[in-house]
Design a protein around this motif. Structure first.
Motif, mmCIF file in Angstrom:
data_model
loop_
_atom_site.group_PDB
_atom_site.id
_atom_site.type_symbol
_atom_site.label_atom_id
_atom_site.label_comp_id
_atom_site.label_asym_id
_atom_site.label_seq_id
_atom_site.Cartn_x
_atom_site.Cartn_y
_atom_site.Cartn_z
ATOM 1 N N SER A 1 51.592 -35.201 102.231
ATOM 2 C CA SER A 1 52.365 -35.908 102.986
ATOM 3 C C SER A 1 54.186 -35.605 102.135
ATOM 4 O O SER A 1 54.887 -35.505 103.169
ATOM 5 N N HIS A 2 54.286 -35.876 100.984
ATOM 6 C CA HIS A 2 55.467 -35.757 100.572
ATOM 7 C C HIS A 2 56.265 -34.371 100.472
ATOM 8 O O HIS A 2 57.409 -34.363 101.022
ATOM 9 N N TRP B 1 57.213 -34.070 104.203
ATOM 10 C CA TRP B 1 58.466 -34.647 104.732
ATOM 11 C C TRP B 1 59.737 -33.984 103.845
ATOM 12 O O TRP B 1 60.730 -33.957 104.711
ATOM 13 N N ARG C 1 60.467 -39.700 96.156
ATOM 14 C CA ARG C 1 59.368 -38.823 96.398
ATOM 15 C C ARG C 1 59.316 -37.584 95.559
ATOM 16 O O ARG C 1 58.049 -37.243 95.271
ATOM 17 N N ARG D 1 53.533 -43.415 102.704
ATOM 18 C CA ARG D 1 54.606 -43.891 103.330
ATOM 19 C C ARG D 1 54.622 -45.385 102.858
ATOM 20 O O ARG D 1 55.710 -46.115 102.974
ATOM 21 N N ASP E 1 60.553 -41.646 106.501
ATOM 22 C CA ASP E 1 59.050 -40.708 106.812
ATOM 23 C C ASP E 1 58.311 -41.524 107.854
ATOM 24 O O ASP E 1 57.356 -41.848 107.570
#
Length: 360
Positions: free
Chosen positions: A105-106, A109, A255, A300, A352
């Motif tokens: 996810s990070h 993003w 992040r 998130r 995000d």
């Protein structure tokens, strides 16, 4: 003279359909209104018509990026209603999968943020790292997106060769620490496009109730993995990155540092993976009457599930999901105040957002 400038609900700078209506004077944003609800998927209503097996499969599809996190949160609630305690090995596997999903996810993003900055070389590098993480997830679960790993009382698949996963994590961490993090933390492009942009003060962050990296970038040191440990996080040694500036660069730095902390947690979890079974093999689950609450630190921020069940019922009477974007999105209004119109896409992306899982 002020004028209204809509961004969305369909716009190249938006990942999903929502609308940011900006009131501007010249190129400066003076106020903004956020409109959501362009999607209605009816997932919570559908959950009331599914048995526990179908329910897990359904809730895995709330969010494609956080599919493991959603089933983990759900299964923790269902385990409270059934009284089942997963074995230690299952708890460690849950930590490994959750941190791999956080990495995914990070870095996804980071690639989107780099694209919005106009930093296309970094965008391509991020998506190259993303492929390696998805390869690891596929090696464990057999799938690249929806992993079907969680079940009541454990996980569906074992990690049969931890050394292979550990070697892949060490290799990826070395590349990220050497190539990706220094660019985000020290490059002129990242600094000039992000520093002092989209500021959310600590006081405003607290009043808005933001969670996750958005909160930590405004100086609020909250993380459920440390403050209310679940799975095997109580046995992990890691730091919670916090930045005080509250701007887009602070959210980027939080992040970036969390990526390295996730690699640190992964090394510990894989090295300490205990032997034994990875699921409770119960022939039939008996649900007690009541409501169970489960909270998990998603990439998130905090995800909350409330699951209500009646004894002898095949389906839940209520499943409610609160996603992190739901509490983070009102803060966008304060972030864009005084900003240039050209910075609005990057500012809204800095939380995000995931509006498809918010519009359930």
């Amino acid at each position: 003279m002020s004028y209204k400038l809509p961004m969305g609900p369909y716009h190249p700078g938006l990942e999903e359909p929502y609308k940011l209506e900006m009131i501007c004077e010249g190129e400066t944003i003076c106020d903004a209104k956020l409109h959501i609800g362009f999607n209605f998927r009816g997932i919570e209503h559908l959950a009331e018509t599914r048995n526990y097996i179908q329910l897990i499969a359904l809730m895995e599809r709330v969010c494609g990026i956080c599919s493991f996190i959603h089933t983990l949160t759900l299964c923790q609630a269902l385990e409270k209603l059934t009284g089942l305690e997963p074995p230690s090995r299952a708890l460690y596997i849950r930590v490994i999968m959750a941190e791999l999903e956080r990495l995914h996810s990070h870095i996804l993003w980071a690639g989107i943020a780099a694209k919005l900055m106009g930093f296309k070389t970094l965008f391509m590098a991020c998506f190259s790292y993303r492929e390696k993480i998805m390869d690891m997830l596929q090696a464990i679960s057999g799938n690249r997106v929806n992993y079907s790993m969680n079940r009541i009382g454990g996980v569906n698949r074992d990690i049969t060769d931890p050394d292979v996963v550990l070697n892949m994590v060490n290799l990826l961490e070395g590349e990220i620490a050497r190539e990706l993090v220094p660019v985000f933390t020290s490059s002129y492009t990242a600094r000039s496009r992000c520093a002092g942009i989209g500021i959310l003060t600590r006081e405003k962050a607290q009043s808005c109730g933001v969670v996750g990296p958005t909160a930590r970038a405004s100086g609020i040191p909250q993380d459920l993995r440390r403050d209310a440990p679940y799975a095997a996080y109580a046995e992990m040694d890691f730091d919670v990155p916090v930045e005080a500036e509250g701007d887009v660069r602070a959210r980027l730095l939080v992040r970036a540092h969390e990526i390295l902390q996730s690699c640190r947690i992964l090394r510990q979890a894989i090295a300490r993976l205990p032997p034994g079974e990875y699921a409770r093999n119960e022939a039939k689950f008996v649900f007690m009457t009541g409501t169970a609450i489960s909270r998990v630190e998603a990439p998130r921020g905090e995800v909350v599930y409330s699951v209500s069940w009646k004894e002898n019922s095949r389906t839940p009477s209520r499943v409610h999901v609160r996603t992190p974007t739901y509490v983070n999105m009102p803060a966008v209004r304060w972030m864009v105040l005084g900003a240039r119109v050209a910075d609005a896409p990057l500012i809204q992306a800095s939380i995000d957002p995931c509006y498809s899982c918010t519009d359930r």
